[in-house]
Design an enzyme around this catalytic site. Sequence first.
Site, mmCIF file in Angstrom:
data_model
loop_
_atom_site.group_PDB
_atom_site.id
_atom_site.type_symbol
_atom_site.label_atom_id
_atom_site.label_comp_id
_atom_site.label_asym_id
_atom_site.label_seq_id
_atom_site.Cartn_x
_atom_site.Cartn_y
_atom_site.Cartn_z
ATOM 1 N N PHE A 256 0.855 -1.184 0.000
ATOM 2 C CA PHE A 256 0.000 0.000 0.000
ATOM 3 C C PHE A 256 0.899 1.244 0.000
ATOM 4 O O PHE A 256 1.829 1.347 0.797
ATOM 5 C CB PHE A 256 -0.891 -0.021 1.242
ATOM 6 C CG PHE A 256 -1.989 0.993 1.209
ATOM 7 C CD1 PHE A 256 -3.129 0.783 0.457
ATOM 8 C CD2 PHE A 256 -1.879 2.169 1.930
ATOM 9 C CE1 PHE A 256 -4.152 1.720 0.425
ATOM 10 C CE2 PHE A 256 -2.899 3.110 1.909
ATOM 11 C CZ PHE A 256 -4.039 2.893 1.155
ATOM 12 N N ASP B 183 2.306 -4.972 8.607
ATOM 13 C CA ASP B 183 1.095 -4.151 8.543
ATOM 14 C C ASP B 183 -0.094 -5.105 8.438
ATOM 15 O O ASP B 183 -0.172 -5.903 7.493
ATOM 16 C CB ASP B 183 1.156 -3.206 7.337
ATOM 17 C CG ASP B 183 0.004 -2.200 7.348
ATOM 18 O OD1 ASP B 183 -1.079 -2.555 7.854
ATOM 19 O OD2 ASP B 183 0.190 -1.078 6.846
ATOM 20 N N TYR C 26 -10.589 1.048 10.743
ATOM 21 C CA TYR C 26 -11.837 1.304 10.002
ATOM 22 C C TYR C 26 -12.124 0.291 8.911
ATOM 23 O O TYR C 26 -13.111 0.407 8.208
ATOM 24 C CB TYR C 26 -11.830 2.725 9.413
ATOM 25 C CG TYR C 26 -10.625 3.088 8.569
ATOM 26 C CD1 TYR C 26 -10.508 2.632 7.263
ATOM 27 C CD2 TYR C 26 -9.619 3.896 9.077
ATOM 28 C CE1 TYR C 26 -9.407 2.958 6.493
ATOM 29 C CE2 TYR C 26 -8.514 4.225 8.317
ATOM 30 C CZ TYR C 26 -8.407 3.762 7.022
ATOM 31 O OH TYR C 26 -7.318 4.074 6.264
ATOM 32 N N LYS C 27 -11.260 -0.715 8.738
ATOM 33 C CA LYS C 27 -11.532 -1.742 7.728
ATOM 34 C C LYS C 27 -12.309 -2.888 8.388
ATOM 35 O O LYS C 27 -13.443 -2.703 8.780
ATOM 36 C CB LYS C 27 -10.216 -2.184 7.089
ATOM 37 C CG LYS C 27 -9.603 -1.053 6.243
ATOM 38 C CD LYS C 27 -8.235 -1.376 5.703
ATOM 39 C CE LYS C 27 -7.746 -0.220 4.831
ATOM 40 N NZ LYS C 27 -6.284 -0.176 4.733
ATOM 41 N N ARG D 98 -12.280 -5.043 -6.914
ATOM 42 C CA ARG D 98 -11.953 -5.610 -5.613
ATOM 43 C C ARG D 98 -13.224 -5.854 -4.792
ATOM 44 O O ARG D 98 -14.072 -4.958 -4.686
ATOM 45 C CB ARG D 98 -11.053 -4.599 -4.897
ATOM 46 C CG ARG D 98 -10.114 -5.166 -3.887
ATOM 47 C CD ARG D 98 -9.114 -4.114 -3.472
ATOM 48 N NE ARG D 98 -9.757 -2.976 -2.796
ATOM 49 C CZ ARG D 98 -9.259 -2.364 -1.731
ATOM 50 N NH1 ARG D 98 -8.121 -2.781 -1.208
ATOM 51 N NH2 ARG D 98 -9.874 -1.336 -1.188
HETATM 52 C C1 LIG Z 1 -5.710 1.032 4.583
HETATM 53 C C2 LIG Z 1 -4.237 0.942 4.743
HETATM 54 C C3 LIG Z 1 -3.517 1.977 5.340
HETATM 55 C C4 LIG Z 1 -4.249 3.229 5.770
HETATM 56 O O1 LIG Z 1 -3.426 4.157 6.370
HETATM 57 P P1 LIG Z 1 -4.068 5.453 7.036
HETATM 58 O O2 LIG Z 1 -2.950 6.066 7.738
HETATM 59 O O3 LIG Z 1 -5.198 4.996 7.911
HETATM 60 O O4 LIG Z 1 -4.632 6.309 5.949
HETATM 61 C C5 LIG Z 1 -2.162 1.813 5.508
HETATM 62 N N1 LIG Z 1 -1.530 0.695 5.094
HETATM 63 C C6 LIG Z 1 -2.198 -0.316 4.496
HETATM 64 C C7 LIG Z 1 -1.476 -1.540 4.059
HETATM 65 C C8 LIG Z 1 -3.566 -0.212 4.287
HETATM 66 O O5 LIG Z 1 -4.229 -1.197 3.693
#
Ligand SMILES: *Cc1c(COP(=O)(O)O)cnc(C)c1O
Length: 426
Positions: free
Chosen positions: A129, A198, A223-224, A385
Site C-alpha cells: 500500500f 502491517d 476502520y476496515k 476488488r
Molecule cells: C488502509 C491501509 C492503510 C491506511 O493508512 P491510514 O494512515 O489509515 O490512511 C495503511 N496501510 C495499508 C497496508 C492499508 O491497507
Amino acid sequence: MTTLQECQARDATDPLRPLRDLFSIPPGTIYLDGNSLGAMPKTAAARAAEVVTQEWGQDLIKSWNTAGWFTLPQRLGNRIAPLIGAGPDQAVVTDTTSINLYKVLSAAIAIAKQDAPARRVIMSERSNFPTDLYIAEGLCKAQGFTLKLVEPEEITAALDSALAILMLTHVNYRTGAMHDMASVTAAAHAAGALVVWDLAHSAGAVPVDLQGAGADFAVGCGYKYLNGGPGAPAFLWVSPQHAERFWQPLSGWWGHAAPFAFTPDYQPAPGVTRYLCGTQPMVSLSLLACGLDGFEAAESLGGMAALRAKSLALTDLFIALVEERCQGYGLGLATPREHAQRGSQVCLTREHGSGAFAIMQALIGRGVIGDFRAGDGGVHKDILRFGFTPLYIGFEDVWNAVEQLRLVLASAEWQRPEFNQKHAVT
Ligand SMILES: *Cc1c(COP(=O)(O)O)cnc(C)c1O
C-alpha cells in the site's frame, strides 16, 4: 453448478448468521467493501450520542477519569490483542496506520543501528500500500537508509547481510494475497533482519498470531475489518523484547511516564504506552469499541477460526460463481486459489484501461458495492476488488453479487457515460 437455493440453504444453517443483525446495512445493498470501510454496528449511533451528550455534554472534563477516556487507547489495545496474537498490554489503539508505521519503523531503525550498524536497507513489496512505502521512503531519507522494493516471490532470495528491516503488509491490498507470517518472519530473523508487519487487511479478517510468529513490530487499521468507523484510530503492537529499548520519535506527553507531573523533560512510559503521542479522539475511539463488540459476540460461535472458515467459503463460492457465470468477459483472478495464501477478499482483473472502473460503477449502481484499483499498464492489471466480511456477508449475497456482475457485463451497460466519470475517491 451452484444454485441460488443452495446459497440460501447455506445461510439458513450458518451458525454465524445472527451476527449480521449487529450491523446496519442499507436495504438493497450488498456491501463488499468492508475491507476499505467496515459497515456500521447498529450500536454506533447511540454510543456516539452518549459520548457527546452525556460524557462530554454533562460530565465534561470529569470524563477523562469517570468515563475512562484516558485509558481507552490501552483498553482497546487489549481488546484487539486476541485478534492478532498479542499478549496483555502489548498493543495500543492510537493515531493512524501511517503515523503508527512511522513510530514503529523509527524504533526498528534505532534498534538496527545499534545492533547491526552495517545493515542499511529496508525492504518491502513494490505493490505494498503506497502510504507504507511513502513513510518508509521518508524515514530512509532522514536516516541514511535505502528502501529496496521487490516482488513477493523475490523476498526470500533478497534476505541478505545488508538488510536491516523487512516491512510487509500481511495481506496485499490489491490482490488479497497473504504471506505466511511465521515462515517469512523466521527467514528474515535467520538472515539477521527485523520484521514489521502491517495488518490493515488482516486484523479481524484472518487469524493472526504475532507472538507465535515471533514478529518484532506491527501496525493495523481500525476502520476496515474492525468496523470502527470512517477514520477510526489505528493500532500498533510492539514485541515486549523491544518495547522499552528506545523512545519512539513522536515523544509527546501521552507517552510520558507521568503526563500530569508536567515536568519539562521527557521520561517514556513503561511498555507500549510510550507509543502514544498526544490527546486522542474520544468519540472515534468509543465507536471502535462498538466494532470490537462484534468480534466478542462471535467468540461463543467459534471466534476468528469460525469467521475464517466462513470467509474462505464465501471467497471460494465467489470465485466459483464468477468462473461459472461470467465467462467470456475478459475477467481474470488476481487472488490466490490456495487458502493459505488468501486473505478475505477476491480481486478480479481486466486489462488496464478496458473498463474495470466503469464495470464497478455500474455494479455499484445496482447496489453491489466493491471498489476499483487502477493497474499500471504493465504487469499490474486493473482490479475489481470485493471484500467479504463474514460477520455480515452471507452466501445468498455472494450469489446475488455475481448475478448483478453478470448482468452488467452481459448488457454492456457499463459503457454508458455516467459510469465512466471519475471521482476523487475510487
Ligand atoms: C488502509 C491501509 C492503510 C491506511 O493508512 P491510514 O494512515 O489509515 O490512511 C495503511 N496501510 C495499508 C497496508 C492499508 O491497507
